[in-house]
Structures are given as structure tokens and as C-alpha cells.
Design a protein around this motif. Structure first.
Motif, short mmCIF file in Angstrom:
data_model
loop_
_atom_site.label_atom_id
_atom_site.label_comp_id
_atom_site.label_asym_id
_atom_site.label_seq_id
_atom_site.Cartn_x
_atom_site.Cartn_y
_atom_site.Cartn_z
N ARG A 49 19.71 -17.89 -42.95
CA ARG A 49 19.54 -18.23 -41.54
C ARG A 49 20.71 -19.11 -41.11
NH1 ARG A 49 17.11 -22.25 -38.33
NH2 ARG A 49 16.00 -21.44 -36.49
N VAL A 50 21.44 -18.68 -40.10
CA VAL A 50 22.64 -19.39 -39.64
C VAL A 50 22.35 -20.06 -38.30
CG1 VAL A 50 25.03 -19.12 -38.90
CG2 VAL A 50 24.15 -17.78 -40.83
N GLU A 51 22.56 -21.38 -38.26
CA GLU A 51 22.40 -22.09 -37.00
C GLU A 51 23.56 -21.76 -36.07
OE1 GLU A 51 19.87 -23.99 -36.15
OE2 GLU A 51 18.84 -23.80 -38.08
N LEU A 52 23.25 -21.44 -34.82
CA LEU A 52 24.28 -21.13 -33.83
C LEU A 52 24.78 -22.40 -33.15
CD1 LEU A 52 22.69 -18.00 -32.10
CD2 LEU A 52 24.69 -18.02 -33.61
N PRO A 53 26.03 -22.38 -32.65
CA PRO A 53 26.48 -23.50 -31.81
C PRO A 53 25.55 -23.68 -30.62
CG PRO A 53 28.33 -22.10 -32.43
CD PRO A 53 27.08 -21.38 -32.87
N GLN A 54 25.66 -24.78 -29.94
CA GLN A 54 24.73 -25.09 -28.86
C GLN A 54 24.80 -24.08 -27.73
OE1 GLN A 54 25.48 -29.18 -27.81
NE2 GLN A 54 24.13 -29.94 -29.41
N THR A 55 25.97 -23.49 -27.49
CA THR A 55 26.11 -22.49 -26.44
C THR A 55 26.87 -21.28 -26.98
OG1 THR A 55 28.24 -23.29 -25.59
CG2 THR A 55 26.24 -24.33 -24.72
N GLN A 56 26.67 -20.13 -26.30
CA GLN A 56 27.42 -18.94 -26.70
C GLN A 56 28.91 -19.10 -26.40
OE1 GLN A 56 25.95 -15.19 -25.30
NE2 GLN A 56 24.50 -15.02 -26.99
N GLN A 57 29.24 -19.94 -25.42
CA GLN A 57 30.66 -20.18 -25.13
C GLN A 57 31.35 -20.85 -26.31
OE1 GLN A 57 32.43 -19.11 -22.32
NE2 GLN A 57 34.06 -19.63 -23.76
N GLU A 58 30.66 -21.76 -26.99
CA GLU A 58 31.23 -22.41 -28.16
C GLU A 58 31.49 -21.38 -29.26
OE1 GLU A 58 28.90 -25.71 -29.45
OE2 GLU A 58 28.81 -26.61 -27.46
N LEU A 59 30.55 -20.46 -29.45
CA LEU A 59 30.74 -19.41 -30.44
C LEU A 59 31.89 -18.50 -30.03
CD1 LEU A 59 29.90 -17.97 -33.00
CD2 LEU A 59 28.12 -16.78 -31.70
N ALA A 60 31.99 -18.21 -28.75
CA ALA A 60 33.09 -17.38 -28.26
C ALA A 60 34.44 -18.05 -28.51
CB ALA A 60 32.91 -17.10 -26.76
N ASP A 61 34.49 -19.37 -28.30
CA ASP A 61 35.73 -20.10 -28.55
C ASP A 61 36.11 -20.05 -30.02
OD1 ASP A 61 35.88 -20.76 -25.88
OD2 ASP A 61 34.94 -22.72 -26.13
N LEU A 62 35.11 -20.14 -30.88
CA LEU A 62 35.37 -20.06 -32.32
C LEU A 62 35.95 -18.71 -32.71
CD1 LEU A 62 32.27 -21.74 -34.02
CD2 LEU A 62 34.67 -22.37 -34.37
N VAL A 104 18.00 -12.25 -34.03
CA VAL A 104 18.57 -13.32 -33.22
C VAL A 104 17.47 -14.06 -32.48
CG1 VAL A 104 20.23 -13.89 -31.40
CG2 VAL A 104 20.65 -11.92 -32.90
N THR A 105 17.48 -15.40 -32.63
CA THR A 105 16.61 -16.25 -31.83
C THR A 105 17.50 -17.10 -30.93
OG1 THR A 105 16.60 -18.02 -33.50
CG2 THR A 105 14.89 -16.33 -33.68
N ARG A 106 16.90 -18.01 -30.22
CA ARG A 106 17.67 -18.81 -29.25
C ARG A 106 18.71 -19.68 -29.93
NH1 ARG A 106 16.85 -23.86 -26.73
NH2 ARG A 106 17.79 -23.97 -24.65
N ARG A 107 18.44 -20.19 -31.13
CA ARG A 107 19.35 -21.15 -31.75
C ARG A 107 19.85 -20.72 -33.13
NH1 ARG A 107 19.41 -26.25 -29.80
NH2 ARG A 107 21.31 -26.31 -31.05
#
Length: 239
Positions: A176-189, A212-215
Motif C-alpha cells: 500500500r503506497v501513500e499518495l502525496p497530499q494532492t495529485q498536483q504534487e504527484l504530477a510534479d514528481l 485507488v483510494t483517496r489517499r
């Protein structure tokens, strides 16, 4: 009773032994570094250092997560990566003395020890094993950064996303992988846009590779996800 509790409590300086940069140091050196460093606590969202700020201290992250970002001339924020304690932050800036290479921002509440640059340089100069260890870590960091640039230039976003998920899962030994707080942060990565990341996540979910869940993202088929990480998506292959 008080002495028994004290004996069972780990000495605070032992937290430094878990930092990869300092793992080769004997106990007396770790105790000295703990005495010479200053404690710092940062709230989530707080800037620890700004890009270009003088790197006068080595920041040793004991607990929490920190991201590194920089702005482009076009006003876009580029996210270089994120790190979880225990680790040393922006070692290159401390070594070359030319200022911090990125803005370091706490993602969660963080506990940090701030070690004067001169003390770190003395350590590297005096202990050959530390010098070799630092060089190996920097070489590994440079290699991974080069691979990341190559991925950003050559791999489709779906493959970059799959590779990022597998790397994070391996680092935490969890599916289980924790996502960044926003999808924009993941996009920047990943060096892309939020809309493109959302499409890539949807494709992996639709194919049954992840949930996929919210976080967070749960990896359901790691072997198939690994294949997707090294190959273009089916839509891109058909173009």
C-alpha cells in the motif's frame, strides 16, 4: 524503579545511528555529533530551507517527511522528490557550499538535528570510512537522479507512475503506497500534469493492477505492474 525505566530508555543520540550517512560511525562519534547539533521541530507545510539559502548546517531528518521543490521561469513548480527520516537532507549543498539546491518543505511534522557544516567537514576529513561512505551515497544519488531524468524524457507517464509506485512499495516493504497530499504534487514528481496522472491511475486501476483510494494506492498485481513500468502503455504503443 526510576533507574530501571532509565536503563530501558534508548539514549537519544542512538537515533543518529539509523541515518544512512552516519551508519558507519562508532558510538563516541555519534554522541559527539548529537552534542554538537541543535534540535529543530517543524510543522507540516513549513519551509526548512529555501533554494539558494546558505547551507551552513547539515540537516539530519530523524522523523517525518520532507519534499524538495524549485520554480521554473514559467512559474511551474518542479518537485524533485521526497524523503522520509531518518536521512540527511541536501548533502551536496553542504559539501560544495554553494547554497541549497532546492526548497525543502516539511510534508508532515518533522524532527531535525542541525549539524554545523564545519563539524560535518571535519568528520569527513578525519574518518576515511565516512569519506568513502559519503562518496558512495553521493554517487548513488547522482545515478538515481540521472535515471529519473532519463525516465522523464523517454518513458510514458503510465510507466513512470508504475515505476514510482513499485519503488515506494519496496522502500516501505508494503503493498500500500501513500499518495502525496494532492495529485498536483504527484504530477510534479513525475514531470507531467495532474490530468495526465489521473488518466494513468485510472488506466492501472481499470486493468486490475492497483486499487485507488483517496489517499493511497494498493498494488494488486506487482509482477504485471513491473511489466507496465518498463513498457509503453497500450494506447501510446498504438499511436
Amino acid at each position: 524503579m526510576a533507574s530501571s525505566v532509565s536503563a530501558d530508555t534508548p539514549a537519544p543520540w542512538r537515533a543518529l545511528a539509523a541515518v544512512p550517512l552516519l551508519v558507519t560511525l562508532p558510538e563516541d562519534r555519534l554522541r559527539a555529533l548529537w552534542r554538537d547539533s541543535l534540535p529543530r521541530r517543524h510543522h507540516a507545510g513549513e519551509v526548512l530551507r529555501g533554494i539558494g539559502d546558505p547551507a551552513e548546517h547539515l540537516l539530519v531528518l530523524l522523523r517525518g517527511r520532507v519534499c524538495a521543490t524549485a520554480g521554473t521561469a514559467a512559474g511551474r513548480v518542479v518537485r524533485f522528490g521526497e524523503w522520509a527520516g531518518p536521512c540527511a537532507l541536501d548533502k551536496v549543498a553542504v559539501i560544495d557550499g554553494r547554497g541549497h539546491t532546492a526548497t525543502l518543505t516539511s510534508i508532515t511534522a518533522c524532527s531535525v538535528r542541525s549539524l554545523p557544516r564545519a563539524r560535518f567537514e571535519e568528520l569527513v576529513d578525519d574518518v576515511p570510512s565516512v569519506r568513502r561512505h559519503v562518496l558512495r551515497l553521493l554517487a548513488d544519488q547522482a545515478r538515481r537522479q540521472q535515471e529519473r531524468f532519463a525516465d522523464a524524457a523517454m518513458l510514458p507517464v503510465e510507466a513512470r507512475l508504475a515505476s514510482w509506485l513499485l519503488a515506494r512499495a519496496a522502500a516501505s516493504s508494503r503493498a500500500r503506497v501513500e499518495l502525496p497530499q494532492t495529485q498536483q504534487e504527484l504530477a510534479d514528481l513525475l514531470g507531467t500534469t495532474r490530468v495526465t496522472v489521473n488518466r494513468a491511475l485510472s488506466a492501472l486501476r481499470r486493468d486490475g493492477l492497483v486499487e485507488v483510494t483517496r489517499r493511497a494506492v494498493a498494488i494488486l498485481a506487482p509482477e504485471l505492474l513491473a511489466l507496465r513500468a518498463h513498457a509503453p502503455s497500450r494506447r501510446e504503443a498504438q499511436r
